[in-house]
Design a protein around this motif. Sequence first.
Motif, PDB file in Angstrom:
ATOM      1  N   TRP A 177      60.374  87.821  50.143  1.00 58.05           N
ATOM      2  CA  TRP A 177      61.699  88.343  49.774  1.00 58.05           C
ATOM      3  C   TRP A 177      62.495  87.289  49.016  1.00 58.05           C
ATOM      4  O   TRP A 177      63.164  87.589  48.033  1.00 58.05           O
ATOM      5  CB  TRP A 177      62.480  88.780  50.999  1.00 58.05           C
ATOM      6  N   GLY A 178      62.414  86.054  49.494  1.00 65.62           N
ATOM      7  CA  GLY A 178      63.114  84.970  48.800  1.00 65.62           C
ATOM      8  C   GLY A 178      62.631  84.816  47.367  1.00 65.62           C
ATOM      9  O   GLY A 178      63.429  84.605  46.449  1.00 65.62           O
ATOM     10  N   LEU A 179      61.313  84.931  47.161  1.00 63.01           N
ATOM     11  CA  LEU A 179      60.760  84.847  45.809  1.00 63.01           C
ATOM     12  C   LEU A 179      61.234  86.000  44.937  1.00 63.01           C
ATOM     13  O   LEU A 179      61.566  85.814  43.764  1.00 63.01           O
ATOM     14  CB  LEU A 179      59.230  84.817  45.861  1.00 63.01           C
ATOM     15  N   ILE A 180      61.295  87.187  45.518  1.00 64.97           N
ATOM     16  CA  ILE A 180      61.745  88.356  44.757  1.00 64.97           C
ATOM     17  C   ILE A 180      63.223  88.236  44.419  1.00 64.97           C
ATOM     18  O   ILE A 180      63.632  88.424  43.266  1.00 64.97           O
ATOM     19  CB  ILE A 180      61.452  89.658  45.532  1.00 64.97           C
ATOM     20  N   ILE A 181      64.052  87.917  45.408  1.00 70.61           N
ATOM     21  CA  ILE A 181      65.498  87.826  45.194  1.00 70.61           C
ATOM     22  C   ILE A 181      65.837  86.740  44.181  1.00 70.61           C
ATOM     23  O   ILE A 181      66.716  86.920  43.329  1.00 70.61           O
ATOM     24  CB  ILE A 181      66.226  87.583  46.542  1.00 70.61           C
ATOM     25  N   SER A 182      65.135  85.610  44.250  1.00 75.01           N
ATOM     26  CA  SER A 182      65.412  84.509  43.318  1.00 75.01           C
ATOM     27  C   SER A 182      64.803  84.741  41.937  1.00 75.01           C
ATOM     28  O   SER A 182      65.096  83.999  41.003  1.00 75.01           O
ATOM     29  CB  SER A 182      64.901  83.189  43.897  1.00 75.01           C
ATOM     30  N   GLY A 183      63.957  85.750  41.819  1.00 79.10           N
ATOM     31  CA  GLY A 183      63.317  86.044  40.541  1.00 79.10           C
ATOM     32  C   GLY A 183      62.082  85.208  40.266  1.00 79.10           C
ATOM     33  O   GLY A 183      61.526  85.258  39.173  1.00 79.10           O
ATOM     34  N   MET A 184      61.632  84.442  41.239  1.00 84.34           N
ATOM     35  CA  MET A 184      60.509  83.534  41.019  1.00 84.34           C
ATOM     36  C   MET A 184      59.159  84.240  40.975  1.00 84.34           C
ATOM     37  O   MET A 184      58.156  83.624  40.624  1.00 84.34           O
ATOM     38  CB  MET A 184      60.481  82.430  42.084  1.00 84.34           C
ATOM     39  N   SER A 185      59.109  85.527  41.320  1.00 83.68           N
ATOM     40  CA  SER A 185      57.855  86.275  41.190  1.00 83.68           C
ATOM     41  C   SER A 185      57.709  86.855  39.783  1.00 83.68           C
ATOM     42  O   SER A 185      56.701  87.468  39.471  1.00 83.68           O
ATOM     43  CB  SER A 185      57.773  87.384  42.240  1.00 83.68           C
ATOM     44  N   ASN A 186      58.710  86.612  38.939  1.00 81.65           N
ATOM     45  CA  ASN A 186      58.677  87.050  37.547  1.00 81.65           C
ATOM     46  C   ASN A 186      58.188  85.875  36.696  1.00 81.65           C
ATOM     47  O   ASN A 186      58.904  84.884  36.544  1.00 81.65           O
ATOM     48  CB  ASN A 186      60.072  87.484  37.104  1.00 81.65           C
ATOM     49  N   PRO A 187      56.990  85.964  36.127  1.00 85.96           N
ATOM     50  CA  PRO A 187      56.461  84.823  35.379  1.00 85.96           C
ATOM     51  C   PRO A 187      57.332  84.430  34.179  1.00 85.96           C
ATOM     52  O   PRO A 187      57.373  83.262  33.805  1.00 85.96           O
ATOM     53  CB  PRO A 187      55.071  85.281  34.938  1.00 85.96           C
ATOM     54  N   GLN A 188      58.056  85.383  33.619  1.00 87.25           N
ATOM     55  CA  GLN A 188      58.901  85.056  32.479  1.00 87.25           C
ATOM     56  C   GLN A 188      60.018  84.090  32.869  1.00 87.25           C
ATOM     57  O   GLN A 188      60.415  83.234  32.097  1.00 87.25           O
ATOM     58  CB  GLN A 188      59.486  86.327  31.844  1.00 87.25           C
ATOM     59  N   LYS A 189      60.506  84.208  34.096  1.00 86.57           N
ATOM     60  CA  LYS A 189      61.549  83.304  34.587  1.00 86.57           C
ATOM     61  C   LYS A 189      61.012  81.875  34.677  1.00 86.57           C
ATOM     62  O   LYS A 189      61.703  80.918  34.322  1.00 86.57           O
ATOM     63  CB  LYS A 189      62.042  83.780  35.952  1.00 86.57           C
ATOM     64  N   ILE A 190      59.774  81.735  35.131  1.00 89.16           N
ATOM     65  CA  ILE A 190      59.142  80.417  35.231  1.00 89.16           C
ATOM     66  C   ILE A 190      58.900  79.850  33.837  1.00 89.16           C
ATOM     67  O   ILE A 190      59.196  78.683  33.568  1.00 89.16           O
ATOM     68  CB  ILE A 190      57.811  80.501  36.009  1.00 89.16           C
ATOM     69  N   LEU A 191      58.365  80.676  32.947  1.00 89.15           N
ATOM     70  CA  LEU A 191      58.093  80.211  31.590  1.00 89.15           C
ATOM     71  C   LEU A 191      59.387  79.827  30.874  1.00 89.15           C
ATOM     72  O   LEU A 191      59.396  78.885  30.076  1.00 89.15           O
ATOM     73  CB  LEU A 191      57.312  81.275  30.816  1.00 89.15           C
ATOM     74  N   SER A 192      60.490  80.518  31.180  1.00 89.59           N
ATOM     75  CA  SER A 192      61.786  80.153  30.596  1.00 89.59           C
ATOM     76  C   SER A 192      62.271  78.814  31.131  1.00 89.59           C
ATOM     77  O   SER A 192      62.934  78.061  30.420  1.00 89.59           O
ATOM     78  CB  SER A 192      62.830  81.236  30.891  1.00 89.59           C
TER      79      SER A 192
END
Length: 145
Positions: free
Chosen positions: A19-34
């Motif tokens: 849930w923490g990963l989802i809420i923080s957006g960290m499960s979205n690879p585009q957020k990491i690549l950004s």
Amino acid sequence: MKKHFSLISQYAIGILFGWGLIISGMSNPQKILSFLDIAGLWDPSLLFVMGGAVLVGLAGFYLAGKRSEAFFGGALHIPTRRDISRPLVIGSFIFGAGWGIAGFCPGPAIVALGAGHLKALVFVIAMFAGMAICERYFTAHRKQV
């Protein structure tokens, strides 16, 4: 009973982590690549998530250092090696390259896989293949020694 409580607690902690990963957006690879694109549209949000994780980790290791057994019983195994070895550097490089190419690391990839992202499936298959290769060719010899 203690074993069942331990398994239920581990499951609940895993759900909370997801849930923490989802809420923080960290499960979205585009957020990491950004975050990794410091020359483009840099997104510093991962820095704050990592900072929070470091604080929680420091508190956890502080509390674990005061215990002689795990919270649910059994031996408490805290790593004691502090040297920087060649396999550690090579593994870190491979991990970082994969993270930079795919935008996933293991936890967020499994969360994204649960959400049905095909890119996460490819990453998780590659991750398990890498783990099997490492176990077969790089760690199996240590068990014999």
